[in-house]
Design a protein around this motif. Structure first.
Motif, PDB file in Angstrom:
ATOM      1  N   TYR A  43      -5.109 -11.840   9.743  1.00  0.00           N
ATOM      2  CA  TYR A  43      -4.765 -11.602   8.341  1.00  0.00           C
ATOM      3  C   TYR A  43      -6.047 -11.433   7.537  1.00  0.00           C
ATOM      4  O   TYR A  43      -6.982 -12.224   7.667  1.00  0.00           O
ATOM      5  CB  TYR A  43      -3.957 -12.769   7.762  1.00  0.00           C
ATOM      6  N   THR A  44      -6.086 -10.410   6.693  1.00  0.00           N
ATOM      7  CA  THR A  44      -7.171 -10.233   5.735  1.00  0.00           C
ATOM      8  C   THR A  44      -6.561  -9.748   4.432  1.00  0.00           C
ATOM      9  O   THR A  44      -5.506  -9.103   4.435  1.00  0.00           O
ATOM     10  CB  THR A  44      -8.214  -9.206   6.219  1.00  0.00           C
ATOM     11  N   VAL A  45      -7.225 -10.041   3.334  1.00  0.00           N
ATOM     12  CA  VAL A  45      -6.710  -9.612   2.037  1.00  0.00           C
ATOM     13  C   VAL A  45      -6.721  -8.084   1.958  1.00  0.00           C
ATOM     14  O   VAL A  45      -5.770  -7.462   1.483  1.00  0.00           O
ATOM     15  CB  VAL A  45      -7.537 -10.223   0.896  1.00  0.00           C
ATOM     16  N   ARG A  46      -7.813  -7.488   2.410  1.00  0.00           N
ATOM     17  CA  ARG A  46      -7.926  -6.028   2.460  1.00  0.00           C
ATOM     18  C   ARG A  46      -7.936  -5.586   3.919  1.00  0.00           C
ATOM     19  O   ARG A  46      -8.568  -6.210   4.769  1.00  0.00           O
ATOM     20  CB  ARG A  46      -9.186  -5.571   1.746  1.00  0.00           C
ATOM     21  N   CYS A  47      -7.240  -4.513   4.185  1.00  0.00           N
ATOM     22  CA  CYS A  47      -7.130  -4.052   5.575  1.00  0.00           C
ATOM     23  C   CYS A  47      -8.484  -3.596   6.100  1.00  0.00           C
ATOM     24  O   CYS A  47      -9.281  -3.000   5.378  1.00  0.00           O
ATOM     25  CB  CYS A  47      -6.147  -2.886   5.667  1.00  0.00           C
ATOM     26  N   ARG A  48      -8.695  -3.876   7.359  1.00  0.00           N
ATOM     27  CA  ARG A  48      -9.879  -3.374   8.051  1.00  0.00           C
ATOM     28  C   ARG A  48      -9.541  -2.061   8.729  1.00  0.00           C
ATOM     29  O   ARG A  48      -8.383  -1.793   9.031  1.00  0.00           O
ATOM     30  CB  ARG A  48     -10.366  -4.411   9.061  1.00  0.00           C
ATOM     31  N   THR A  49     -10.534  -1.240   8.987  1.00  0.00           N
ATOM     32  CA  THR A  49     -10.277   0.079   9.557  1.00  0.00           C
ATOM     33  C   THR A  49     -10.790   0.309  10.973  1.00  0.00           C
ATOM     34  O   THR A  49     -10.276   1.198  11.645  1.00  0.00           O
ATOM     35  CB  THR A  49     -10.849   1.173   8.639  1.00  0.00           C
ATOM     36  N   PRO A  50     -11.770  -0.445  11.473  1.00  0.00           N
ATOM     37  CA  PRO A  50     -12.181  -0.211  12.867  1.00  0.00           C
ATOM     38  C   PRO A  50     -11.043  -0.502  13.835  1.00  0.00           C
ATOM     39  O   PRO A  50     -10.313  -1.482  13.662  1.00  0.00           O
ATOM     40  CB  PRO A  50     -13.330  -1.200  13.065  1.00  0.00           C
ATOM     41  N   GLN A  51     -10.904   0.345  14.849  1.00  0.00           N
ATOM     42  CA  GLN A  51      -9.774   0.186  15.765  1.00  0.00           C
ATOM     43  C   GLN A  51      -9.809  -1.137  16.504  1.00  0.00           C
ATOM     44  O   GLN A  51      -8.753  -1.659  16.881  1.00  0.00           O
ATOM     45  CB  GLN A  51      -9.736   1.344  16.758  1.00  0.00           C
ATOM     46  N   ASP A  52     -10.997  -1.710  16.719  1.00  0.00           N
ATOM     47  CA  ASP A  52     -11.047  -2.965  17.479  1.00  0.00           C
ATOM     48  C   ASP A  52     -10.600  -4.168  16.654  1.00  0.00           C
ATOM     49  O   ASP A  52     -10.574  -5.288  17.164  1.00  0.00           O
ATOM     50  CB  ASP A  52     -12.418  -3.188  18.102  1.00  0.00           C
ATOM     51  N   GLU A  53     -10.264  -3.949  15.391  1.00  0.00           N
ATOM     52  CA  GLU A  53      -9.667  -5.003  14.578  1.00  0.00           C
ATOM     53  C   GLU A  53      -8.157  -5.084  14.801  1.00  0.00           C
ATOM     54  O   GLU A  53      -7.502  -5.981  14.293  1.00  0.00           O
ATOM     55  CB  GLU A  53      -9.938  -4.741  13.091  1.00  0.00           C
ATOM     56  N   TYR A  54      -7.626  -4.139  15.567  1.00  0.00           N
ATOM     57  CA  TYR A  54      -6.189  -4.049  15.797  1.00  0.00           C
ATOM     58  C   TYR A  54      -5.899  -4.351  17.261  1.00  0.00           C
ATOM     59  O   TYR A  54      -6.567  -3.818  18.156  1.00  0.00           O
ATOM     60  CB  TYR A  54      -5.682  -2.657  15.400  1.00  0.00           C
ATOM     61  N   ASN A  55      -4.914  -5.202  17.509  1.00  0.00           N
ATOM     62  CA  ASN A  55      -4.678  -5.621  18.882  1.00  0.00           C
ATOM     63  C   ASN A  55      -3.279  -5.331  19.400  1.00  0.00           C
ATOM     64  O   ASN A  55      -2.959  -5.668  20.544  1.00  0.00           O
ATOM     65  CB  ASN A  55      -4.972  -7.127  19.032  1.00  0.00           C
ATOM     66  N   THR A  56      -2.428  -4.742  18.595  1.00  0.00           N
ATOM     67  CA  THR A  56      -1.099  -4.343  19.058  1.00  0.00           C
ATOM     68  C   THR A  56      -0.943  -2.862  18.774  1.00  0.00           C
ATOM     69  O   THR A  56      -1.041  -2.438  17.617  1.00  0.00           O
ATOM     70  CB  THR A  56       0.010  -5.128  18.337  1.00  0.00           C
ATOM     71  N   TRP A  57      -0.691  -2.093  19.830  1.00  0.00           N
ATOM     72  CA  TRP A  57      -0.679  -0.635  19.724  1.00  0.00           C
ATOM     73  C   TRP A  57       0.583  -0.046  20.329  1.00  0.00           C
ATOM     74  O   TRP A  57       1.136  -0.581  21.293  1.00  0.00           O
ATOM     75  CB  TRP A  57      -1.882  -0.049  20.469  1.00  0.00           C
ATOM     76  N   GLY A  58       1.003   1.063  19.771  1.00  0.00           N
ATOM     77  CA  GLY A  58       2.040   1.846  20.412  1.00  0.00           C
ATOM     78  C   GLY A  58       1.412   2.783  21.436  1.00  0.00           C
ATOM     79  O   GLY A  58       0.192   2.809  21.608  1.00  0.00           O
ATOM     80  N   HIS A  59       2.271   3.575  22.092  1.00  0.00           N
ATOM     81  CA  HIS A  59       1.779   4.500  23.111  1.00  0.00           C
ATOM     82  C   HIS A  59       1.383   5.847  22.522  1.00  0.00           C
ATOM     83  O   HIS A  59       0.802   6.675  23.225  1.00  0.00           O
ATOM     84  CB  HIS A  59       2.843   4.696  24.194  1.00  0.00           C
ATOM     85  N   GLY A  60       1.720   6.064  21.275  1.00  0.00           N
ATOM     86  CA  GLY A  60       1.289   7.288  20.613  1.00  0.00           C
ATOM     87  C   GLY A  60       2.349   8.371  20.593  1.00  0.00           C
ATOM     88  O   GLY A  60       3.265   8.391  21.418  1.00  0.00           O
ATOM     89  N   THR A  61       2.204   9.277  19.635  1.00  0.00           N
ATOM     90  CA  THR A  61       3.062  10.448  19.538  1.00  0.00           C
ATOM     91  C   THR A  61       2.170  11.643  19.211  1.00  0.00           C
ATOM     92  O   THR A  61       1.281  11.559  18.362  1.00  0.00           O
ATOM     93  CB  THR A  61       4.159  10.246  18.477  1.00  0.00           C
ATOM     94  N   GLN A  62       2.374  12.739  19.918  1.00  0.00           N
ATOM     95  CA  GLN A  62       1.510  13.902  19.792  1.00  0.00           C
ATOM     96  C   GLN A  62       1.911  14.756  18.594  1.00  0.00           C
ATOM     97  O   GLN A  62       3.098  15.059  18.396  1.00  0.00           O
ATOM     98  CB  GLN A  62       1.571  14.756  21.066  1.00  0.00           C
ATOM     99  N   VAL A  63       0.923  15.149  17.817  1.00  0.00           N
ATOM    100  CA  VAL A  63       1.116  16.078  16.708  1.00  0.00           C
ATOM    101  C   VAL A  63       0.254  17.307  16.991  1.00  0.00           C
ATOM    102  O   VAL A  63      -0.950  17.185  17.222  1.00  0.00           O
ATOM    103  CB  VAL A  63       0.711  15.445  15.368  1.00  0.00           C
ATOM    104  N   THR A  64       0.889  18.466  16.984  1.00  0.00           N
ATOM    105  CA  THR A  64       0.190  19.715  17.235  1.00  0.00           C
ATOM    106  C   THR A  64       0.452  20.667  16.082  1.00  0.00           C
ATOM    107  O   THR A  64       1.614  20.948  15.759  1.00  0.00           O
ATOM    108  CB  THR A  64       0.651  20.355  18.561  1.00  0.00           C
ATOM    109  N   VAL A  65      -0.611  21.135  15.469  1.00  0.00           N
ATOM    110  CA  VAL A  65      -0.507  22.040  14.324  1.00  0.00           C
ATOM    111  C   VAL A  65      -1.137  23.374  14.711  1.00  0.00           C
ATOM    112  O   VAL A  65      -2.308  23.431  15.068  1.00  0.00           O
ATOM    113  CB  VAL A  65      -1.206  21.461  13.087  1.00  0.00           C
ATOM    114  N   SER A  66      -0.342  24.427  14.633  1.00  0.00           N
ATOM    115  CA  SER A  66      -0.832  25.755  14.996  1.00  0.00           C
ATOM    116  C   SER A  66      -1.168  26.556  13.746  1.00  0.00           C
ATOM    117  O   SER A  66      -0.540  26.382  12.697  1.00  0.00           O
ATOM    118  CB  SER A  66       0.213  26.491  15.829  1.00  0.00           C
ATOM    119  N   SER A  67      -2.125  27.442  13.899  1.00  0.00           N
ATOM    120  CA  SER A  67      -2.560  28.243  12.746  1.00  0.00           C
ATOM    121  C   SER A  67      -1.736  29.506  12.601  1.00  0.00           C
ATOM    122  O   SER A  67      -0.962  29.873  13.474  1.00  0.00           O
ATOM    123  CB  SER A  67      -4.029  28.600  12.902  1.00  0.00           C
TER     124      SER A  67
END
Length: 124
Positions: free
Chosen positions: A100-124
């Motif tokens: 817990y922190t009053v203000r969120c931290r941004t480095p990824q190693d501050e986070y210890n629970t992760w999902g498996h991810g979802t792919q986003v693809t943007v075409s031009s």
């Protein structure tokens, strides 16, 4: 086992929109939640983070285009992505901050629970 599951990714043309969702037993309002993305061959970078109270901030690269939010009744975290660009193409992950922190931290190693991810693809 604590887990998070992302959904809502897909393929879209530049200028389009997508909304990502994240839910699971790892969702919490007791600590910050965040969205991160990973480009091939690169480390994950933060996109947007939010406190349990709803205070949020986003990276300069997506500011004004992406919005993080949450529905505490549904235990779900969202990332609304508008005006998508080809350079937004990446795997997107949601995560819960370790401490817990009053203000969120941004480095990824501050986070210890992760999902498996979802792919986003943007075409031009």
């Amino acid at each position: 086992q604590v887990h998070l599951v992302e959904s809502g990714g897909g393929s879209v043309q530049a200028g389009g929109s997508l909304r990502l969702s994240c839910t699971g037993s790892g969702y919490t309002t007791s600590r910050c939640m965040g969205w991160f993305r990973q480009f091939p061959g690169k480390e994950r970078e933060w996109v947007a983070v939010i406190t349990g109270y709803g205070s949020s901030t986003s990276a300069d690269s997506v500011k004004g285009r992406f919005t993080i939010s949450q529905d505490t009744n549904k235990n779900t975290l969202y990332l609304q992505m508008d005006s998508l660009k080809p350079e937004d193409t990446a795997m997107y992950y949601c995560a819960a901050q370790r401490d817990y922190t009053v203000r969120c931290r941004t480095p990824q190693d501050e986070y210890n629970t992760w999902g498996h991810g979802t792919q986003v693809t943007v075409s031009s």
